[in-house]
Write an enzyme that holds these catalytic residues in place. Structure first.
Site, short mmCIF file in Angstrom:
data_model
loop_
_atom_site.label_atom_id
_atom_site.label_comp_id
_atom_site.label_asym_id
_atom_site.label_seq_id
_atom_site.Cartn_x
_atom_site.Cartn_y
_atom_site.Cartn_z
N ARG A 27 63.49 62.63 25.39
CA ARG A 27 63.08 63.84 24.67
C ARG A 27 63.90 64.04 23.39
O ARG A 27 63.36 64.50 22.38
CB ARG A 27 63.19 65.05 25.60
N GLY A 94 56.72 55.40 31.74
CA GLY A 94 55.70 56.42 31.89
C GLY A 94 55.99 57.64 31.05
O GLY A 94 55.07 58.29 30.53
N SER A 167 54.19 68.17 37.54
CA SER A 167 54.63 67.00 36.78
C SER A 167 55.19 67.42 35.45
O SER A 167 54.47 68.00 34.62
CB SER A 167 53.46 66.02 36.58
N ASP A 315 62.39 61.31 42.34
CA ASP A 315 62.91 60.00 41.97
C ASP A 315 64.03 59.53 42.90
O ASP A 315 64.38 58.34 42.88
CB ASP A 315 63.43 60.02 40.52
N LYS A 342 54.22 55.94 41.23
CA LYS A 342 55.40 55.64 40.44
C LYS A 342 55.35 54.17 40.02
O LYS A 342 54.29 53.55 40.05
CB LYS A 342 56.67 55.97 41.25
N ARG A 388 64.49 51.83 40.74
CA ARG A 388 65.07 52.66 41.80
C ARG A 388 65.02 51.96 43.16
O ARG A 388 65.89 52.16 44.00
CB ARG A 388 64.39 54.02 41.84
#
Length: 427
Positions: A27, A94, A167, A315, A342, A388
């Site tokens: 971001r 994503g 989301s 996550d 995911k 992950r």
């Protein structure tokens, strides 16, 4: 494909600083790109996903300089973005895909977005459908549900959108489009998702209206360049929080970890299971809270995890499954259907890989059931290209009675390039 062998350890002790938060790093670059003036980013995560964001916005005409964890973005406002002569390749990210779609939806030029094989399977209609409602022209496979995607942005109008999923990526894409749309755009979620976008937009000078499950933004607002300090990523810290709790004689201190309340589900779970976890040195920078976390070897009990907490730890569920294998009793994870879309179907992948290591675990339609404690055995597992999953299997290897060999371990570089270096420092 690279393999890694992880063996049982006797203890983990020491202090580390986990990489910068992936969500905030993305971001900071994006908002700097559409802001007026220079944005500097300190503590940026130089993982593959965030580097994909930099690459895409450079192709859109934004001058961005990056050296390790320092980034400078020379923003020229919304109008500074230019049509790219190249395809915008998001790699495995994503976040890059969905948030960038919200920005491109309002820009009066044509863009093509593509990613890797994993991205090509991830649903994009959750973002493209509301953006189409706002007036953007988006096409792609299955009516715009899968990449490659072609976007021709233009004049968009505000909408009042009831999201079927909690989301942050969906919410963020719509809010970013709303900033350049006529009227007031509102997004309402079934549960509150992570709020990094709202916090950072405020830091960049945007006025928002927030209610419990809704966020509204008025169109026509400009962002102003800022200095952004990125806290450590709690999703990366989670692997060492779990390791410290389940490995004997351990004490690990993690410095300057982001403890935004929309992300601290892993802390709540650890405390509910009985972990010895201490939170100190709390502070707020750029609207984001951070703190030092100290975890010690703990006696853990199984719990039920579901409902409103799920978006706050989605996550972390792969490594929470490892935690549950070492807890007394049964842990039930439910309401986690989002795991299926995911980087992999994380329900099936986690369950199947842990079964290979002797875990007493079963998949359900919306989660998994884990019975513990179980002495994990050695064996061969894989990340399936999911960072992950790869790190979770490494944590399992630290408590297994025989070596664990992990295939496709290079996936870890997506979010935590120096994961194994930090692990070595603690052994």
């Amino acid at each position: 494909m690279t393999k890694k062998v992880v063996e049982r350890v006797q203890q983990l002790k020491g202090t580390i600083k986990v990489p910068g938060d992936k969500s905030i790093s993305h971001r900071a670059v994006m908002f700097g790109a559409i802001a007026n003036g220079t944005t500097t980013v300190e503590g940026f995560l130089p993982g593959e996903d965030c580097l994909s964001t930099i690459s895409c916005f450079q192709k859109l005409g934004v001058k961005i300089e990056q050296e390790e964890e320092s980034v400078t973005v020379h923003g020229k406002g919304w109008e500074g973005l230019r049509e790219s002569s190249e395809i915008l390749d998001v790699g495995n990210s994503g976040t890059t895909t969905r948030l960038m779609l919200g920005i491109l939806a309002t820009r009066p030029f044509h863009s093509i977005v593509i990613g890797d094989a994993s991205i090509a399977k991830r649903p994009m209609a959750r973002v493209t459908a509301p953006l189409k409602q706002m007036g953007a022209q988006i096409d792609g496979r299955n009516e715009g549900d899968f990449t490659p995607l072609a976007i021709r942005g233009g004049q968009t109008k505000a909408i009042n959108y009831m999201s079927p999923v909690a989301s942050a990526q969906v919410k963020s894409a719509i809010l970013l489009a709303g900033l350049q749309s006529e009227g007031v755009t509102t997004v309402t979620e079934p549960h509150k998702s992570r709020d990094h976008t709202e916090r950072m937009l405020k830091a960049f000078g945007v006025e928002l209206e927030e209610n419990e499950l809704s966020v509204s933004v008025r169109g026509g607002q400009a962002l102003q360049g800022q200095h952004v300090v990125v806290p450590g990523d709690i999703s990366s810290a989670a692997f060492f929080l779990v390791a410290g709790a389940i490995i004997p004689n351990s004490e690990i201190k993690l410095m300057n970890v982001g403890v935004n309340t929309t992300r601290t589900g892993i802390i709540d779970v650890l405390l509910q299971m009985g972990a010895e976890l201490e939170i100190t040195n709390e502070k707020i920078i750029n609207e984001e809270r951070m703190a030092d976390l100290t975890i010690r070897t703990s006696k853990l009990n199984g719990i039920e995890i579901g409902g409103e907490i799920i978006p706050r730890l989605i996550d972390e569920i792969p490594v929470i499954a490892i935690l549950a294998t070492q807890a007394n009793g049964t842990t039930i994870i439910k309401d986690a259907q989002e795991l299926k879309v995911k980087e992999t179907n994380r329900i099936d992948t986690v369950v199947n890989q842990l079964k290979l290591l002797g875990a007493n675990i079963e998949a359900t339609e919306d989660g998994m059931i884990i019975h513990g404690p179980t002495l994990l055995s050695g064996g061969k597992v894989a990340s399936f290209g999911d960072h992950r999953i790869g790190m979770s299997m490494a944590i399992a290897g630290l408590v297994a009675n025989q070596p664990v060999e992990i295939d496709e371990i290079e996936a870890v570089d997506v979010s935590y390039p120096n994961f194994f270096q930090h692990l070595e420092e603690l052994i």
